[in-house]
Design a protein around this motif. Structure first.
Motif, PDB file in Angstrom:
ATOM      1  N   GLN A 240       3.676  10.370   2.005  1.00 43.39           N
ATOM      2  CA  GLN A 240       2.470   9.728   2.724  1.00 43.39           C
ATOM      3  C   GLN A 240       3.025   8.628   3.502  1.00 43.39           C
ATOM      4  O   GLN A 240       2.047   7.660   3.770  1.00 43.39           O
ATOM      5  N   GLN A 241       4.232   8.303   3.744  1.00 40.98           N
ATOM      6  CA  GLN A 241       4.788   7.143   4.434  1.00 40.98           C
ATOM      7  C   GLN A 241       4.103   7.012   5.865  1.00 40.98           C
ATOM      8  O   GLN A 241       4.245   5.794   6.478  1.00 40.98           O
ATOM      9  N   HIS A 242       3.749   8.198   6.431  1.00 48.94           N
ATOM     10  CA  HIS A 242       3.255   8.141   7.712  1.00 48.94           C
ATOM     11  C   HIS A 242       1.534   7.896   7.639  1.00 48.94           C
ATOM     12  O   HIS A 242       1.128   7.608   8.719  1.00 48.94           O
TER      13      HIS A 242
ATOM     14  N   THR B 257      10.487  -4.889   9.967  1.00 46.17           N
ATOM     15  CA  THR B 257      11.682  -4.337  10.565  1.00 46.17           C
ATOM     16  C   THR B 257      11.939  -2.937  10.221  1.00 46.17           C
ATOM     17  O   THR B 257      12.443  -2.045  10.814  1.00 46.17           O
ATOM     18  N   LEU B 258      11.450  -2.630   8.901  1.00 50.64           N
ATOM     19  CA  LEU B 258      11.934  -1.181   8.264  1.00 50.64           C
ATOM     20  C   LEU B 258      10.309  -0.636   8.155  1.00 50.64           C
ATOM     21  O   LEU B 258      10.202   0.794   8.571  1.00 50.64           O
ATOM     22  N   CYS B 259       9.514  -1.198   7.268  1.00 53.89           N
ATOM     23  CA  CYS B 259       8.192  -0.412   7.034  1.00 53.89           C
ATOM     24  C   CYS B 259       7.311  -0.714   8.033  1.00 53.89           C
ATOM     25  O   CYS B 259       6.318  -1.413   7.833  1.00 53.89           O
ATOM     26  N   LYS B 260       7.589  -0.273   9.169  1.00 57.20           N
ATOM     27  CA  LYS B 260       6.591  -0.542  10.366  1.00 57.20           C
ATOM     28  C   LYS B 260       5.678   0.412  10.332  1.00 57.20           C
ATOM     29  O   LYS B 260       5.611   1.477   9.655  1.00 57.20           O
TER      30      LYS B 260
ATOM     31  N   ILE C 261       0.948  -1.212   0.173  1.00 57.75           N
ATOM     32  CA  ILE C 261      -0.095   0.066  -0.060  1.00 57.75           C
ATOM     33  C   ILE C 261       0.948   1.247   0.079  1.00 57.75           C
ATOM     34  O   ILE C 261       0.622   2.046  -0.752  1.00 57.75           O
ATOM     35  N   ARG C 262       1.962   1.249   0.594  1.00 61.61           N
ATOM     36  CA  ARG C 262       2.781   2.354   0.803  1.00 61.61           C
ATOM     37  C   ARG C 262       3.642   2.492  -0.324  1.00 61.61           C
ATOM     38  O   ARG C 262       3.619   3.478  -1.037  1.00 61.61           O
ATOM     39  N   HIS C 263       4.303   1.366  -0.959  1.00 58.68           N
ATOM     40  CA  HIS C 263       5.174   1.265  -2.169  1.00 58.68           C
ATOM     41  C   HIS C 263       4.409   2.162  -3.424  1.00 58.68           C
ATOM     42  O   HIS C 263       4.871   2.632  -4.032  1.00 58.68           O
TER      43      HIS C 263
ATOM     44  N   LYS D 132       6.604   4.977  12.282  1.00 60.61           N
ATOM     45  CA  LYS D 132       7.939   5.437  12.248  1.00 60.61           C
ATOM     46  C   LYS D 132       8.652   4.506  11.232  1.00 60.61           C
ATOM     47  O   LYS D 132       9.565   3.716  11.364  1.00 60.61           O
ATOM     48  N   PRO D 133       8.159   4.541   9.999  1.00 58.73           N
ATOM     49  CA  PRO D 133       8.814   3.511   8.946  1.00 58.73           C
ATOM     50  C   PRO D 133      10.239   4.146   8.746  1.00 58.73           C
ATOM     51  O   PRO D 133      10.457   5.224   8.786  1.00 58.73           O
ATOM     52  N   ASN D 134      11.081   3.326   8.511  1.00 60.98           N
ATOM     53  CA  ASN D 134      12.736   3.749   8.568  1.00 60.98           C
ATOM     54  C   ASN D 134      12.938   3.778   6.990  1.00 60.98           C
ATOM     55  O   ASN D 134      13.752   2.922   6.445  1.00 60.98           O
ATOM     56  N   CYS D 135      12.489   4.717   6.503  1.00 61.69           N
ATOM     57  CA  CYS D 135      12.649   4.872   4.858  1.00 61.69           C
ATOM     58  C   CYS D 135      14.125   5.040   4.335  1.00 61.69           C
ATOM     59  O   CYS D 135      14.420   4.520   3.233  1.00 61.69           O
ATOM     60  N   PRO D 136      15.012   5.637   5.158  1.00 59.85           N
ATOM     61  CA  PRO D 136      16.418   5.892   4.764  1.00 59.85           C
ATOM     62  C   PRO D 136      17.028   4.764   4.517  1.00 59.85           C
ATOM     63  O   PRO D 136      17.922   4.458   3.762  1.00 59.85           O
ATOM     64  N   ALA D 137      16.620   3.469   5.284  1.00 63.67           N
ATOM     65  CA  ALA D 137      17.326   2.280   5.100  1.00 63.67           C
ATOM     66  C   ALA D 137      16.625   1.250   4.409  1.00 63.67           C
ATOM     67  O   ALA D 137      17.075   0.130   4.066  1.00 63.67           O
ATOM     68  N   CYS D 138      15.489   1.811   3.536  1.00 60.95           N
ATOM     69  CA  CYS D 138      14.655   0.880   3.058  1.00 60.95           C
ATOM     70  C   CYS D 138      15.356   0.621   1.506  1.00 60.95           C
ATOM     71  O   CYS D 138      15.570   1.614   0.666  1.00 60.95           O
ATOM     72  N   PRO D 139      15.477  -0.795   1.065  1.00 60.47           N
ATOM     73  CA  PRO D 139      15.795  -1.046  -0.382  1.00 60.47           C
ATOM     74  C   PRO D 139      14.876  -0.631  -1.313  1.00 60.47           C
ATOM     75  O   PRO D 139      15.539  -0.575  -2.599  1.00 60.47           O
ATOM     76  N   VAL D 140      13.710  -0.317  -1.180  1.00 60.64           N
ATOM     77  CA  VAL D 140      12.802  -0.029  -2.120  1.00 60.64           C
ATOM     78  C   VAL D 140      12.469   1.564  -2.153  1.00 60.64           C
ATOM     79  O   VAL D 140      11.560   1.770  -2.785  1.00 60.64           O
ATOM     80  N   ALA D 141      13.166   2.311  -1.484  1.00 56.80           N
ATOM     81  CA  ALA D 141      12.769   3.600  -1.129  1.00 56.80           C
ATOM     82  C   ALA D 141      12.843   4.385  -2.477  1.00 56.80           C
ATOM     83  O   ALA D 141      11.937   5.287  -2.827  1.00 56.80           O
ATOM     84  N   SER D 142      13.543   4.109  -3.511  1.00 53.49           N
ATOM     85  CA  SER D 142      13.726   5.050  -4.756  1.00 53.49           C
ATOM     86  C   SER D 142      12.527   4.817  -5.375  1.00 53.49           C
ATOM     87  O   SER D 142      12.069   5.566  -6.346  1.00 53.49           O
ATOM     88  N   SER D 143      11.907   3.655  -5.463  1.00 53.09           N
ATOM     89  CA  SER D 143      10.540   3.653  -6.389  1.00 53.09           C
ATOM     90  C   SER D 143       9.296   3.608  -5.266  1.00 53.09           C
ATOM     91  O   SER D 143       8.368   3.458  -5.681  1.00 53.09           O
ATOM     92  N   CYS D 144       9.464   3.924  -4.154  1.00 49.85           N
ATOM     93  CA  CYS D 144       8.112   4.106  -3.061  1.00 49.85           C
ATOM     94  C   CYS D 144       7.263   5.479  -3.457  1.00 49.85           C
ATOM     95  O   CYS D 144       7.877   6.562  -3.299  1.00 49.85           O
ATOM     96  N   GLN D 145       6.148   5.335  -3.782  1.00 50.62           N
ATOM     97  CA  GLN D 145       5.393   6.251  -3.997  1.00 50.62           C
ATOM     98  C   GLN D 145       4.797   6.899  -2.704  1.00 50.62           C
ATOM     99  O   GLN D 145       4.745   8.359  -3.033  1.00 50.62           O
ATOM    100  N   ALA D 146       4.673   6.372  -1.967  1.00 50.65           N
ATOM    101  CA  ALA D 146       4.203   6.829  -0.518  1.00 50.65           C
ATOM    102  C   ALA D 146       5.405   8.088  -0.050  1.00 50.65           C
ATOM    103  O   ALA D 146       5.272   8.963   0.377  1.00 50.65           O
ATOM    104  N   LEU D 147       6.528   7.441  -0.048  1.00 43.84           N
ATOM    105  CA  LEU D 147       7.811   8.392   0.403  1.00 43.84           C
ATOM    106  C   LEU D 147       8.110   9.569  -0.639  1.00 43.84           C
ATOM    107  O   LEU D 147       8.135  10.467  -0.152  1.00 43.84           O
ATOM    108  N   ALA D 148       7.698   9.394  -1.886  1.00 46.02           N
ATOM    109  CA  ALA D 148       7.845  10.556  -2.884  1.00 46.02           C
ATOM    110  C   ALA D 148       6.825  11.374  -2.906  1.00 46.02           C
ATOM    111  O   ALA D 148       7.001  12.562  -3.070  1.00 46.02           O
TER     112      ALA D 148
HETATM  113  S1  SF4 Z   1      10.576   3.784   1.614  1.00 47.74           S
HETATM  114 FE1  SF4 Z   1       8.330   3.093   1.336  1.00 47.74          FE
HETATM  115  S2  SF4 Z   1       8.426   0.850   1.490  1.00 47.74           S
HETATM  116 FE2  SF4 Z   1      10.258   1.749   2.253  1.00 47.74          FE
HETATM  117  S3  SF4 Z   1      10.016   1.900   4.473  1.00 47.74           S
HETATM  118 FE3  SF4 Z   1       9.330   3.750   3.650  1.00 47.74          FE
HETATM  119  S4  SF4 Z   1       7.198   3.614   3.310  1.00 47.74           S
HETATM  120 FE4  SF4 Z   1       7.993   1.615   3.675  1.00 47.74          FE
END
Ligand code: SF4
Length: 352
Positions: free
Chosen positions: A218-220, A193-196, A144-146, A199-215
């Motif tokens: 809306q990740q929170h 462990t990361l997309c909790k 949902i976030r990605h 407090k999602p840990n987006c800086p450490a996330c392996p799919v952050a570059s394509s995550c639409q919520a982060l872009a």
């Molecule tokens: S970058 Fe996206 S998928 Fe990754 S932890 Fe953050 S919200 Fe979750």
């Protein structure tokens, strides 16, 4: 292979959880047991239960031959006891219908008690390295976030879309590699462990570059909150009959999800409890003492529990099945968590 799957597999090789007790060996029995225990329950809670369980029942035949009491005793405190009853029934079914071998097809797995679409897929991918997508709570949150979907995780209308999405992101097969098994573990690990949830840990996330919520920031706020629903409330009186021989428990006082578990005689009201007591072959040595009332929450309702303690002595043979028990007996019985906590209070009081 999708960029998403490749990024997850690379991350899993470096940072994924590879030392969980059910990964050594990643056998069908271990994977199945862990998947059932992990439903509604976190990894850290499950590990000691899993280890105790496989020490007692190291394989499927030993589980199938066990008594219901022995299986439930090892589940005490883990909750959602229908999982243990179904596990036990499924083990017997596998012995009878599949010569003791865990089946590997979606249809055969889903035909077993307690195994739904996602659990069957988790077993297929992790134990048999088949291309099967899972969709548990953690995975829904990641997807949902990605994709920045404006939905809640339990939105019934969105489930087909989420399943389709989960399937479209699966890796493609690499000869000899355990990609499907590792991918399933990786996406569960990412959610845990990361997309909790908070407090999602987006800086450490392996799919952050394509995550639409982060872009879109809306990740929170995604997934949207679940539609809230007021749970109904019910009442139950627990009769704590204590005697010089211990405290009375029986296997036949179960109701709802606590069937087959040992517990105190329980009633809809105190007057019903006292009427029942008057018909038992017991000498009553004390006035009823009400302990503090407390609430236990099930997935579909709240249960208010009123413990009432009475000192008694046996004066004949009780018609109900059960017995006076002591602390030595409790680890061998399947007990609901609130019952175990009342027993511990009673034990402390008796020895203070
Ligand atoms: S970058 Fe996206 S998928 Fe990754 S932890 Fe953050 S919200 Fe979750």
């Amino acid at each position: 292979m999708s960029q998403f799957a490749q990024a997850l597999l690379n991350w899993y090789a470096k940072a994924g959880r590879q030392d969980l007790p059910w990964q050594h060996p990643r056998s069908p029995y271990y994977v199945w047991l862990s998947e059932v225990m992990l439903q509604q329950t976190q990894v850290a809670t499950v590990i000691p239960y899993f280890e105790r369980f496989v020490r007692r029942f190291p394989d499927l035949p030993s589980l199938a031959q066990a008594s219901t009491d022995d299986v439930l005793a090892l589940w005490t405190g883990l909750g959602y006891y229908s999982r243990a009853r179904n596990l036990h029934k499924a083990a017997q079914q596998i012995m009878a219908q599949h010569q003791g071998q865990m089946p590997s097809s979606q249809a055969e797995l889903e035909a077993l008690p307690g195994i739904g679409r996602s659990t069957a897929a988790a077993i297929r991918s992790q134990a048999f390295n088949q291309p099967a997508a899972i969709l548990d709570g953690n995975v829904k949150r990641v997807l949902i976030r990605h994709q920045a979907l404006n939905i809640s995780s339990n939105d019934a209308k969105a489930q087909p879309q989420l399943w389709q999405l989960a399937e479209s992101l699966l890796p493609s097969a690499q000869p000899g590699a355990l990609d499907f098994a590792n991918y399933t573990q990786a996406i569960m690990d990412l959610g845990a462990t990361l997309c909790k949830r908070s407090k999602p840990n987006c800086p450490a996330c392996p799919v952050a570059s394509s995550c639409q919520a982060l872009a879109t920031g809306q990740q929170h706020s995604l997934p949207l909150p679940k539609a809230s629903r007021t749970k109904p409330e019910r009442e139950r009186v627990f009769l704590l009959l204590s005697s010089p021989e211990g405290i009375w428990l029986g296997p036949d006082y179960g109701f709802g999800v606590w069937q087959d578990l040992w517990q105190f005689p329980s009633f809809a009201s105190q007057s019903e409890a006292l009427d029942w007591l008057a018909q038992q072959p017991l000498i009553v040595d004390s006035q009823p003492e009400s302990w503090p009332r407390f609430r236990h929450t099930f997935s579909h309702y709240h249960l208010w529990l009123q413990p009432v303690q009475i000192s008694v002595r046996l004066n004949g043979i009780m018609q109900a099945s059960g017995r006076f028990t002591t602390a030595q007996d409790w680890p061998k019985l399947g007990l609901p968590k609130p019952v175990l906590s009342l027993l511990n209070q009673w034990q402390q009081q008796a020895h203070s």
